[in-house]
Write a protein that holds these residues in place. Structure first.
Motif, PDB file in Angstrom:
ATOM      1  N   VAL A  77     -24.462  12.952  -0.482  1.00 14.35           N
ATOM      2  CA  VAL A  77     -24.005  12.432  -1.778  1.00 14.35           C
ATOM      3  C   VAL A  77     -22.757  11.563  -1.632  1.00 14.35           C
ATOM      4  CG1 VAL A  77     -24.966  14.387  -3.035  1.00 14.35           C
ATOM      5  CG2 VAL A  77     -22.595  14.477  -2.260  1.00 14.35           C
ATOM      6  N   GLN A  78     -22.240  11.439  -0.398  1.00 13.13           N
ATOM      7  CA  GLN A  78     -20.968  10.742  -0.228  1.00 13.13           C
ATOM      8  C   GLN A  78     -21.024   9.300  -0.731  1.00 13.13           C
ATOM      9  OE1 GLN A  78     -22.519  12.529   2.070  1.00 13.13           O
ATOM     10  NE2 GLN A  78     -21.083  14.075   2.874  1.00 13.13           N
ATOM     11  N   GLY A  79     -22.101   8.586  -0.415  1.00 14.76           N
ATOM     12  CA  GLY A  79     -22.200   7.197  -0.831  1.00 14.76           C
ATOM     13  C   GLY A  79     -22.238   7.035  -2.340  1.00 14.76           C
ATOM     14  N   ALA A  80     -23.026   7.867  -3.011  1.00 13.68           N
ATOM     15  CA  ALA A  80     -23.123   7.800  -4.470  1.00 13.68           C
ATOM     16  C   ALA A  80     -21.804   8.200  -5.120  1.00 13.68           C
ATOM     17  CB  ALA A  80     -24.249   8.693  -4.962  1.00 13.68           C
ATOM     18  N   TYR A  81     -21.149   9.211  -4.558  1.00 10.48           N
ATOM     19  CA  TYR A  81     -19.848   9.652  -5.082  1.00 10.48           C
ATOM     20  C   TYR A  81     -18.815   8.534  -4.921  1.00 10.48           C
ATOM     21  CZ  TYR A  81     -15.544  12.494  -5.270  1.00 10.48           C
ATOM     22  OH  TYR A  81     -14.296  13.015  -5.560  1.00 10.48           O
ATOM     23  N   LEU A  82     -18.796   7.898  -3.769  1.00 14.41           N
ATOM     24  CA  LEU A  82     -17.875   6.788  -3.529  1.00 14.41           C
ATOM     25  C   LEU A  82     -18.113   5.673  -4.549  1.00 14.41           C
ATOM     26  CD1 LEU A  82     -15.825   5.212  -1.747  1.00 14.41           C
ATOM     27  CD2 LEU A  82     -17.792   4.446  -0.391  1.00 14.41           C
ATOM     28  N   ALA A  83     -19.356   5.313  -4.771  1.00 16.07           N
ATOM     29  CA  ALA A  83     -19.670   4.244  -5.718  1.00 16.07           C
ATOM     30  C   ALA A  83     -19.216   4.607  -7.125  1.00 16.07           C
ATOM     31  CB  ALA A  83     -21.170   3.959  -5.698  1.00 16.07           C
ATOM     32  N   ARG A  84     -19.383   5.874  -7.488  1.00 14.55           N
ATOM     33  CA  ARG A  84     -18.973   6.314  -8.834  1.00 14.55           C
ATOM     34  C   ARG A  84     -17.460   6.264  -8.979  1.00 14.55           C
ATOM     35  NH1 ARG A  84     -17.969   6.684 -13.110  1.00 14.55           N
ATOM     36  NH2 ARG A  84     -18.812   7.887 -14.862  1.00 14.55           N
ATOM     37  N   LEU A  85     -16.728   6.639  -7.940  1.00 13.76           N
ATOM     38  CA  LEU A  85     -15.271   6.544  -7.974  1.00 13.76           C
ATOM     39  C   LEU A  85     -14.822   5.094  -8.126  1.00 13.76           C
ATOM     40  CD1 LEU A  85     -14.311   9.094  -5.178  1.00 13.76           C
ATOM     41  CD2 LEU A  85     -13.923   9.375  -7.629  1.00 13.76           C
ATOM     42  N   LEU A  86     -15.447   4.207  -7.379  1.00 14.20           N
ATOM     43  CA  LEU A  86     -15.051   2.807  -7.435  1.00 14.20           C
ATOM     44  C   LEU A  86     -15.318   2.201  -8.809  1.00 14.20           C
ATOM     45  CD1 LEU A  86     -16.194   1.662  -3.883  1.00 14.20           C
ATOM     46  CD2 LEU A  86     -13.833   1.818  -4.731  1.00 14.20           C
ATOM     47  N   ARG A  87     -16.339   2.685  -9.493  1.00 12.07           N
ATOM     48  CA  ARG A  87     -16.583   2.212 -10.859  1.00 12.07           C
ATOM     49  C   ARG A  87     -15.407   2.542 -11.763  1.00 12.07           C
ATOM     50  NH1 ARG A  87     -22.116   4.731 -12.646  1.00 12.07           N
ATOM     51  NH2 ARG A  87     -21.256   4.189 -14.696  1.00 12.07           N
ATOM     52  N   ALA A  88     -14.784   3.687 -11.545  1.00  9.81           N
ATOM     53  CA  ALA A  88     -13.634   4.082 -12.361  1.00  9.81           C
ATOM     54  C   ALA A  88     -12.413   3.211 -12.087  1.00  9.81           C
ATOM     55  CB  ALA A  88     -13.291   5.548 -12.109  1.00  9.81           C
ATOM     56  N   ALA A  89     -12.393   2.526 -10.944  1.00 12.81           N
ATOM     57  CA  ALA A  89     -11.255   1.694 -10.564  1.00 12.81           C
ATOM     58  C   ALA A  89     -11.434   0.231 -10.958  1.00 12.81           C
ATOM     59  CB  ALA A  89     -11.018   1.792  -9.054  1.00 12.81           C
ATOM     60  N   GLN A  90     -12.473  -0.082 -11.712  1.00 12.25           N
ATOM     61  CA  GLN A  90     -12.708  -1.471 -12.094  1.00 12.25           C
ATOM     62  C   GLN A  90     -11.504  -2.025 -12.847  1.00 12.25           C
ATOM     63  OE1 GLN A  90     -16.392  -1.671 -14.251  1.00 12.25           O
ATOM     64  NE2 GLN A  90     -17.656  -1.457 -12.428  1.00 12.25           N
ATOM     65  N   GLY A  91     -11.085  -3.225 -12.444  1.00  6.99           N
ATOM     66  CA  GLY A  91      -9.914  -3.843 -13.053  1.00  6.99           C
ATOM     67  C   GLY A  91      -8.623  -3.517 -12.352  1.00  6.99           C
ATOM     68  N   ALA A  92      -8.677  -2.712 -11.283  1.00  9.12           N
ATOM     69  CA  ALA A  92      -7.456  -2.379 -10.542  1.00  9.12           C
ATOM     70  C   ALA A  92      -6.876  -3.639  -9.905  1.00  9.12           C
ATOM     71  CB  ALA A  92      -7.758  -1.339  -9.470  1.00  9.12           C
ATOM     72  N   PRO A  93      -5.579  -3.848 -10.020  1.00 10.13           N
ATOM     73  CA  PRO A  93      -4.970  -5.022  -9.401  1.00 10.13           C
ATOM     74  C   PRO A  93      -4.786  -4.825  -7.905  1.00 10.13           C
ATOM     75  CG  PRO A  93      -3.299  -3.704 -10.486  1.00 10.13           C
ATOM     76  CD  PRO A  93      -4.618  -3.044 -10.781  1.00 10.13           C
ATOM     77  N   ALA A  94      -4.457  -5.893  -7.221  1.00 10.61           N
ATOM     78  CA  ALA A  94      -4.226  -5.840  -5.769  1.00 10.61           C
ATOM     79  C   ALA A  94      -2.817  -5.330  -5.516  1.00 10.61           C
ATOM     80  CB  ALA A  94      -4.424  -7.219  -5.157  1.00 10.61           C
ATOM     81  N   LEU A  95      -2.678  -4.021  -5.429  1.00  7.85           N
ATOM     82  CA  LEU A  95      -1.385  -3.372  -5.231  1.00  7.85           C
ATOM     83  C   LEU A  95      -1.180  -2.999  -3.773  1.00  7.85           C
ATOM     84  CD1 LEU A  95      -1.555  -0.947  -8.287  1.00  7.85           C
ATOM     85  CD2 LEU A  95      -0.262  -3.081  -8.152  1.00  7.85           C
ATOM     86  N   ARG A  96       0.080  -2.733  -3.447  1.00  2.52           N
ATOM     87  CA  ARG A  96       0.433  -2.201  -2.127  1.00  2.52           C
ATOM     88  C   ARG A  96       0.689  -0.714  -2.304  1.00  2.52           C
ATOM     89  NH1 ARG A  96       5.009  -3.773  -0.086  1.00  2.52           N
ATOM     90  NH2 ARG A  96       4.282  -3.875   2.090  1.00  2.52           N
ATOM     91  N   ILE A  97      -0.191   0.105  -1.709  1.00  5.09           N
ATOM     92  CA  ILE A  97      -0.216   1.538  -2.019  1.00  5.09           C
ATOM     93  C   ILE A  97      -0.147   2.365  -0.747  1.00  5.09           C
ATOM     94  CG2 ILE A  97      -1.481   3.370  -3.218  1.00  5.09           C
ATOM     95  CD1 ILE A  97      -3.001   1.184  -4.720  1.00  5.09           C
ATOM     96  N   GLY A  98       0.610   3.454  -0.801  1.00  6.34           N
ATOM     97  CA  GLY A  98       0.617   4.463   0.244  1.00  6.34           C
ATOM     98  C   GLY A  98      -0.237   5.646  -0.167  1.00  6.34           C
ATOM     99  N   TRP A  99      -0.957   6.215   0.794  1.00 11.21           N
ATOM    100  CA  TRP A  99      -1.862   7.327   0.516  1.00 11.21           C
ATOM    101  C   TRP A  99      -1.586   8.454   1.501  1.00 11.21           C
ATOM    102  CZ3 TRP A  99      -5.650   6.656  -3.373  1.00 11.21           C
ATOM    103  CH2 TRP A  99      -5.815   5.338  -3.827  1.00 11.21           C
ATOM    104  N   ASP A 100      -1.458   9.684   0.997  1.00  7.71           N
ATOM    105  CA  ASP A 100      -1.238  10.859   1.836  1.00  7.71           C
ATOM    106  C   ASP A 100      -2.272  11.924   1.446  1.00  7.71           C
ATOM    107  OD1 ASP A 100      -0.419  13.095   3.205  1.00  7.71           O
ATOM    108  OD2 ASP A 100       1.651  13.056   2.495  1.00  7.71           O
TER     109      ASP A 100
END
Length: 458
Positions: A154-177
């Protein structure tokens, strides 16, 4: 596995917490417990007319062993099992909802120490907790035919669903932990697909949690991320706990955006589309949150702490969004009403695209002086006594008390909260004041009351 008499083994009752099952592996929690739990979950699912459940697991060293034993019990109990594999809790929740399954079990110790582990259980799409959880553990269970298990990707479908929620996200500089937790691999895949520049730390899944304890609600666990944001002059930083259902956020100035502040930022965005809607927050949340909700045209609802209680209040009130100070946030506007921190991160990025800088917004908030959530060691058997003793003195003094969850005491200087943790042998507290001197006075007041009941405030 049996208890030696031929009957199926029981689940250790000491594992039962308010919202899930947790314990120290090989001391409280064993392979036999996992197998016995599988039998009982299968019986509960079949009793509801269900046939198939999902099972996932986090990155703890003991999780593969416990997952295999759990699956064995489920299959012996006569249900089909879709094994979603290693990943965050949100991935398991996604599988249950998106695939229309009859339940699910996540093998995870969440934000607990590495030597501990446990289980989060869904029947249908609802978490099992409280009296229902104890009844499930104690119910009789016998083998039944028809069970089978198979891996499901389900990883691919889950990833696609998450990315749908990020629609309109600007090109930011982000740190992730990712804190070496189960969200690490998905963070790598998400950031590869998002716009902007991404700097990742501690994303290798390692159940020993070598970088730091996997709980972003504790400021000490955000030190590495804050340093990354400051050193690289990033726009923000995002952190996750061990199973990816708690979120922590750092703004571009290197300041912690507390979960109630994050909830307010997201709620103000949601209220532009749902004017007048309820927003649910827990008793540890700042007055600034509730004032901000009202100013945005929403209706703030105070709820007991605990992620399942927050979710229940959200559904009861018809609220599109809810959250608590531990970093659990829920949304039903475009999600499944589950506490998925990866989804919340995507919603945050999309909201920044609509509303602008999180850092600039935080700097406009009214200034108060507050502690983070304070966790005070207290044996489970003593929690009720301590709260009762302190409540009795408060009542005698004529204090203003809200008893939604524990004791939230309002004074002219601010407020303080004391409540029993539902997942650990601890009391939790928070203090907020309008002035620095008031914070000191309120904290000293709470310290004295706790010490008189035998609890050391540290």
């Amino acid at each position: 596995m049996s208890d030696g008499t031929g009957a199926p083994a029981a689940v250790n009752p000491r594992l039962v917490r308010s919202y899930d099952l947790r314990g120290r592996v090989d001391t409280d929690l064993t392979e036999a417990d996992a197998h016995a739990l599988g039998l009982r979950v299968a019986a509960a699912v079949r009793g509801r007319g269900g046939r198939t459940v999902a099972v996932g697991y986090d990155g703890r060293l003991s999780s593969p062993m416990l997952e295999a034993a759990l699956v064995g019990g489920l299959v012996m109990g006569g249900v089909g099992v879709e094994r979603t594999g290693l990943g965050p809790t949100g991935q398991l929740y996604y599988a249950v909802h998106a695939r229309g399954l009859d339940g699910g079990v996540m093998v995870t110790g969440s934000h607990n120490p590495p030597e501990e582990n446990g289980f989060k259980i869904l029947l249908g799409t609802d978490p099992v907790h409280g009296a229902a959880l104890r009844a499930l553990v104690e119910r009789p269970a016998d083998p039944a035919p028809g069970g089978e298990a198979r891996p499901v990707g389900v990883q691919g479908a889950y990833l696609a669903r998450l990315l749908r929620a990020a629609q309109g996200a600007p090109a930011l500089r982000i740190g992730w932990d990712a804190g070496n937790g189960a969200a690490g691999e998905m963070v790598e895949r998400l950031t590869a697909a998002l716009p902007g520049e991404h700097h990742l730390i501690h994303c290798k899944i390692d159940g020993r949690f070598p970088a730091h304890h996997p709980d972003p609600s504790e400021p000490a666990n955000l030190v590495d991320l804050r340093a990354l944001v400051r050193d690289r002059r990033l726009d923000l930083g995002i952190a996750f706990d061990g199973d990816g259902d708690r979120i922590g956020v750092i703004d571009g100035a290197g300041a912690i955006v507390w979960p109630d502040q994050l909830l307010l930022y997201l709620a103000q965005d949601v209220l532009t589309r749902h004017p007048g809607a309820a927003v649910v927050a827990d008793v540890k949340s700042s007055r600034v949150l509730f004032d901000g909700i009202a100013q945005a045209g929403g209706r703030g609802v105070l709820s007991p702490s605990g992620y399942v209680l927050i979710r229940a209040a959200m559904l009861r009130e018809g609220a599109p969004i809810a959250g608590e100070m531990s970093g659990h946030l829920f949304c039903v506007e475009d999600w499944y009403g589950t506490d998925d921190a990866l989804h919340n991160a995507m919603r945050l990025l999309a909201a920044i695209g609509r509303r602008g800088s999180l850092t600039a917004w935080r700097e406009t908030l009214p200034r108060t002086h507050a502690t983070p959530e304070l966790r005070l060691a207290c044996p489970d058997a003593d929690k009720a006594r301590v709260l009762q003793e302190i409540e009795a003195t408060l009542v005698a003094e004529g204090a203003v008390i809200d008893r939604t969850d524990g004791l939230r005491v309002t004074t002219p200087q601010g407020w303080w909260l004391l409540r029993a943790s539902g997942t650990e042998p601890k009391l939790t507290a928070r203090v907020e004041a309008w002035e620095a001197e008031g914070l000191d006075r309120l904290r000293e007041e709470l310290t004295g009351r706790l010490r008189r009941s035998g609890v050391d405030f540290r």
